[in-house]
Design a protein around this motif. Sequence first.
Motif, PDB file in Angstrom:
ATOM      1  N   ALA A 128       0.859  -1.185   0.000  1.00 34.04           N
ATOM      2  CA  ALA A 128       0.000   0.000   0.000  1.00 34.04           C
ATOM      3  C   ALA A 128       0.892   1.230   0.000  1.00 34.04           C
ATOM      4  O   ALA A 128       1.778   1.365   0.849  1.00 34.04           O
ATOM      5  CB  ALA A 128      -0.897   0.003   1.233  1.00 34.04           C
ATOM      6  N   GLN A 129       0.692   2.120  -0.957  1.00 31.70           N
ATOM      7  CA  GLN A 129       1.500   3.328  -1.053  1.00 31.70           C
ATOM      8  C   GLN A 129       1.077   4.349  -0.001  1.00 31.70           C
ATOM      9  O   GLN A 129      -0.101   4.482   0.317  1.00 31.70           O
ATOM     10  CB  GLN A 129       1.370   3.932  -2.450  1.00 31.70           C
ATOM     11  N   LYS A 130       2.062   5.075   0.523  1.00 28.94           N
ATOM     12  CA  LYS A 130       1.782   6.095   1.526  1.00 28.94           C
ATOM     13  C   LYS A 130       0.865   7.166   0.938  1.00 28.94           C
ATOM     14  O   LYS A 130       1.059   7.615  -0.186  1.00 28.94           O
ATOM     15  CB  LYS A 130       3.078   6.741   2.013  1.00 28.94           C
ATOM     16  N   THR A 131      -0.147   7.542   1.694  1.00 28.97           N
ATOM     17  CA  THR A 131      -1.175   8.453   1.206  1.00 28.97           C
ATOM     18  C   THR A 131      -1.545   9.459   2.290  1.00 28.97           C
ATOM     19  O   THR A 131      -1.707   9.086   3.453  1.00 28.97           O
ATOM     20  CB  THR A 131      -2.445   7.667   0.805  1.00 28.97           C
ATOM     21  N   VAL A 132      -1.680  10.704   1.890  1.00 28.12           N
ATOM     22  CA  VAL A 132      -2.090  11.748   2.839  1.00 28.12           C
ATOM     23  C   VAL A 132      -3.603  11.742   2.984  1.00 28.12           C
ATOM     24  O   VAL A 132      -4.147  11.451   4.048  1.00 28.12           O
ATOM     25  CB  VAL A 132      -1.596  13.137   2.386  1.00 28.12           C
ATOM     26  N   THR A 133      -4.309  12.053   1.908  1.00 22.70           N
ATOM     27  CA  THR A 133      -5.772  12.086   1.908  1.00 22.70           C
ATOM     28  C   THR A 133      -6.298  10.931   1.077  1.00 22.70           C
ATOM     29  O   THR A 133      -5.881  10.727  -0.058  1.00 22.70           O
ATOM     30  CB  THR A 133      -6.291  13.416   1.329  1.00 22.70           C
ATOM     31  N   TRP A 134      -7.233  10.175   1.640  1.00 29.04           N
ATOM     32  CA  TRP A 134      -7.717   8.987   0.954  1.00 29.04           C
ATOM     33  C   TRP A 134      -8.790   9.317  -0.072  1.00 29.04           C
ATOM     34  O   TRP A 134      -9.738  10.038   0.187  1.00 29.04           O
ATOM     35  CB  TRP A 134      -8.288   7.981   1.950  1.00 29.04           C
ATOM     36  N   ASP A 135      -8.607   8.744  -1.266  1.00 28.59           N
ATOM     37  CA  ASP A 135      -9.596   8.829  -2.345  1.00 28.59           C
ATOM     38  C   ASP A 135      -9.613   7.462  -3.009  1.00 28.59           C
ATOM     39  O   ASP A 135      -8.652   7.077  -3.675  1.00 28.59           O
ATOM     40  CB  ASP A 135      -9.209   9.926  -3.346  1.00 28.59           C
ATOM     41  N   ASN A 136     -10.696   6.727  -2.826  1.00 25.16           N
ATOM     42  CA  ASN A 136     -10.735   5.346  -3.305  1.00 25.16           C
ATOM     43  C   ASN A 136     -10.718   5.234  -4.824  1.00 25.16           C
ATOM     44  O   ASN A 136     -10.494   4.152  -5.372  1.00 25.16           O
ATOM     45  CB  ASN A 136     -11.974   4.628  -2.756  1.00 25.16           C
ATOM     46  N   SER A 137     -10.947   6.339  -5.529  1.00 25.37           N
ATOM     47  CA  SER A 137     -10.888   6.296  -6.988  1.00 25.37           C
ATOM     48  C   SER A 137      -9.441   6.312  -7.489  1.00 25.37           C
ATOM     49  O   SER A 137      -9.182   6.077  -8.665  1.00 25.37           O
ATOM     50  CB  SER A 137     -11.655   7.483  -7.585  1.00 25.37           C
ATOM     51  N   ILE A 138      -8.506   6.597  -6.586  1.00 19.66           N
ATOM     52  CA  ILE A 138      -7.079   6.609  -6.931  1.00 19.66           C
ATOM     53  C   ILE A 138      -6.446   5.315  -6.437  1.00 19.66           C
ATOM     54  O   ILE A 138      -6.549   4.977  -5.257  1.00 19.66           O
ATOM     55  CB  ILE A 138      -6.364   7.815  -6.307  1.00 19.66           C
ATOM     56  N   VAL A 185      -6.713  -0.082   2.295  1.00 18.71           N
ATOM     57  CA  VAL A 185      -7.699   0.719   3.023  1.00 18.71           C
ATOM     58  C   VAL A 185      -6.963   1.732   3.900  1.00 18.71           C
ATOM     59  O   VAL A 185      -5.816   1.506   4.288  1.00 18.71           O
ATOM     60  CB  VAL A 185      -8.624  -0.153   3.900  1.00 18.71           C
ATOM     61  N   PRO A 186      -7.618   2.856   4.254  1.00 20.22           N
ATOM     62  CA  PRO A 186      -6.998   3.854   5.131  1.00 20.22           C
ATOM     63  C   PRO A 186      -7.472   3.688   6.574  1.00 20.22           C
ATOM     64  O   PRO A 186      -8.401   2.912   6.854  1.00 20.22           O
ATOM     65  CB  PRO A 186      -7.530   5.163   4.558  1.00 20.22           C
ATOM     66  N   ILE A 187      -6.853   4.411   7.476  1.00 21.49           N
ATOM     67  CA  ILE A 187      -7.400   4.590   8.811  1.00 21.49           C
ATOM     68  C   ILE A 187      -8.269   5.846   8.743  1.00 21.49           C
ATOM     69  O   ILE A 187      -7.774   6.932   8.418  1.00 21.49           O
ATOM     70  CB  ILE A 187      -6.294   4.794   9.862  1.00 21.49           C
ATOM     71  N   THR A 188      -9.537   5.705   9.014  1.00 17.31           N
ATOM     72  CA  THR A 188     -10.442   6.851   8.922  1.00 17.31           C
ATOM     73  C   THR A 188     -10.355   7.713  10.178  1.00 17.31           C
ATOM     74  O   THR A 188      -9.855   7.273  11.225  1.00 17.31           O
ATOM     75  CB  THR A 188     -11.897   6.376   8.752  1.00 17.31           C
ATOM     76  N   GLU A 189     -10.841   8.944  10.068  1.00 24.76           N
ATOM     77  CA  GLU A 189     -10.856   9.838  11.214  1.00 24.76           C
ATOM     78  C   GLU A 189     -11.675   9.250  12.355  1.00 24.76           C
ATOM     79  O   GLU A 189     -11.316   9.383  13.530  1.00 24.76           O
ATOM     80  CB  GLU A 189     -11.423  11.203  10.811  1.00 24.76           C
ATOM     81  N   ASP A 247      -0.725  11.688   7.058  1.00 30.63           N
ATOM     82  CA  ASP A 247      -0.630  10.290   6.651  1.00 30.63           C
ATOM     83  C   ASP A 247      -1.872   9.555   7.146  1.00 30.63           C
ATOM     84  O   ASP A 247      -2.138   9.522   8.347  1.00 30.63           O
ATOM     85  CB  ASP A 247       0.631   9.658   7.252  1.00 30.63           C
ATOM     86  N   CYS A 248      -2.629   8.948   6.211  1.00 36.08           N
ATOM     87  CA  CYS A 248      -3.834   8.204   6.618  1.00 36.08           C
ATOM     88  C   CYS A 248      -3.517   6.737   6.906  1.00 36.08           C
ATOM     89  O   CYS A 248      -4.415   5.940   7.119  1.00 36.08           O
ATOM     90  CB  CYS A 248      -4.916   8.313   5.547  1.00 36.08           C
ATOM     91  N   PHE A 249      -2.208   6.393   6.901  1.00 31.24           N
ATOM     92  CA  PHE A 249      -1.750   5.038   7.186  1.00 31.24           C
ATOM     93  C   PHE A 249      -2.490   3.994   6.344  1.00 31.24           C
ATOM     94  O   PHE A 249      -3.089   3.043   6.865  1.00 31.24           O
ATOM     95  CB  PHE A 249      -1.878   4.720   8.679  1.00 31.24           C
ATOM     96  N   ALA A 250      -2.416   4.185   5.035  1.00 30.05           N
ATOM     97  CA  ALA A 250      -2.974   3.192   4.110  1.00 30.05           C
ATOM     98  C   ALA A 250      -2.283   1.851   4.362  1.00 30.05           C
ATOM     99  O   ALA A 250      -1.065   1.779   4.502  1.00 30.05           O
ATOM    100  CB  ALA A 250      -2.764   3.638   2.670  1.00 30.05           C
ATOM    101  N   HIS A 251      -3.075   0.780   4.442  1.00 33.03           N
ATOM    102  CA  HIS A 251      -2.522  -0.533   4.760  1.00 33.03           C
ATOM    103  C   HIS A 251      -3.322  -1.612   4.039  1.00 33.03           C
ATOM    104  O   HIS A 251      -4.307  -1.317   3.354  1.00 33.03           O
ATOM    105  CB  HIS A 251      -2.541  -0.772   6.275  1.00 33.03           C
ATOM    106  N   LEU A 252      -2.891  -2.841   4.192  1.00 35.23           N
ATOM    107  CA  LEU A 252      -3.528  -3.966   3.500  1.00 35.23           C
ATOM    108  C   LEU A 252      -4.457  -4.733   4.432  1.00 35.23           C
ATOM    109  O   LEU A 252      -4.115  -4.997   5.584  1.00 35.23           O
ATOM    110  CB  LEU A 252      -2.473  -4.941   2.975  1.00 35.23           C
ATOM    111  N   GLU A 253      -5.630  -5.078   3.909  1.00 36.43           N
ATOM    112  CA  GLU A 253      -6.461  -6.088   4.536  1.00 36.43           C
ATOM    113  C   GLU A 253      -6.368  -7.312   3.642  1.00 36.43           C
ATOM    114  O   GLU A 253      -6.496  -7.221   2.420  1.00 36.43           O
ATOM    115  CB  GLU A 253      -7.899  -5.598   4.710  1.00 36.43           C
ATOM    116  N   LEU A 254      -6.138  -8.472   4.253  1.00 38.60           N
ATOM    117  CA  LEU A 254      -5.739  -9.659   3.501  1.00 38.60           C
ATOM    118  C   LEU A 254      -6.616 -10.862   3.815  1.00 38.60           C
ATOM    119  O   LEU A 254      -7.173 -10.983   4.906  1.00 38.60           O
ATOM    120  CB  LEU A 254      -4.284 -10.019   3.844  1.00 38.60           C
ATOM    121  N   GLY A 255      -6.713 -11.754   2.845  1.00 40.60           N
ATOM    122  CA  GLY A 255      -7.369 -13.037   3.042  1.00 40.60           C
ATOM    123  C   GLY A 255      -6.519 -14.102   2.377  1.00 40.60           C
ATOM    124  O   GLY A 255      -6.036 -13.908   1.258  1.00 40.60           O
TER     125      GLY A 255
END
Length: 322
Positions: free
Chosen positions: A145-155, A211-215, A229-237
């Motif tokens: 997951a690339q480091k992201t400031v503001t989360w936009d799921n379309s990106i 996915v990000p960590i939401t406010e 930093d919204c701490f974008a990370h992976l959810e895995l199965g």
Amino acid sequence: MVRLGACFLVLFFLVVLTEAASPEAESSKKAKCKVEKYKHCYNSEHVCPKVCPGGDCVVDCKSCKPICKCDIPGAVCQDPRFIGGDGITFYFHGKKDREFCLVSDSNLHINAHFIGRRNQNMKRDFTWIQSIGVLFDSHRLYVGAQKTVTWDNSIDRLALTFDGEPIFLPHGEGSKWQSKIAPSVSITRSGNTNGIIIEVSGNFKITATVVPITEEESRVHNYGITKEDCFAHLELGFKFYSLSEDVNGVLGQTYKRDYTSRVNVSAAMPVMGGVREFSSTGLFSADCSVARFGQGGLSASHEYANMECGSGFNGNGIVCKK
């Protein structure tokens, strides 16, 4: 009396319109059964339960009901919350900016890189999995997951490489990449962006979502996430097809037939220890103390290949009980 009735009617329509326009209503996600053998449920669409983290779910084709992705054995979500092959939920916090061995077997090794924040009122870090490194045969697969400031799921914030070469996967659900040098390896988008399904025939299947960590999450859990930093990370199965009885790792050990859970299952947050035991020196280093990669092992796949699994998935890696 007529005026009073009219007022109630207006109020009713206002409530309906407000609920329809609410963000919660707009963000409701849906899922379909995609297993053709369950004809009574195949291709039927279901609304995901609101309690699902991020609203994500899958359909249990056998019962034809939606289930949160993070509630399926083999799932790794949130802070990291694992559901083992034995169906028991536990947490493994590890440490931020370190790598830990999730699964290690004779022909499969999966490490995870943890990111996190230190809470001064606690003795541990808040951690999440930012990336995984997968070793199998003679190949290396990276998902991050690339480091992201503001989360936009379309990106799209996924980063993918195979044997060191970047993978460019077009946006759009169903877009597929298949390795030319290893045709058994494929990656398919599970959504327009930020979600993929990785399959290596006869070895494993991994679902990964950025996915990000939401406010709201930060406020409720006191994560202290800032706007930098919204701490974008992976959810895995994970789903495995050919694990041996010698498999190990934070998650891998829970697939052994004789495994006895090491966590206090009655605790509010059952925590798996073993920071030293599962620590690796790098994302592609099979050097944790329980490493099994490259060693021989008796495959247990033949005993589980035809088991019927409660979640509607086939194979010993998702739901099969011991």
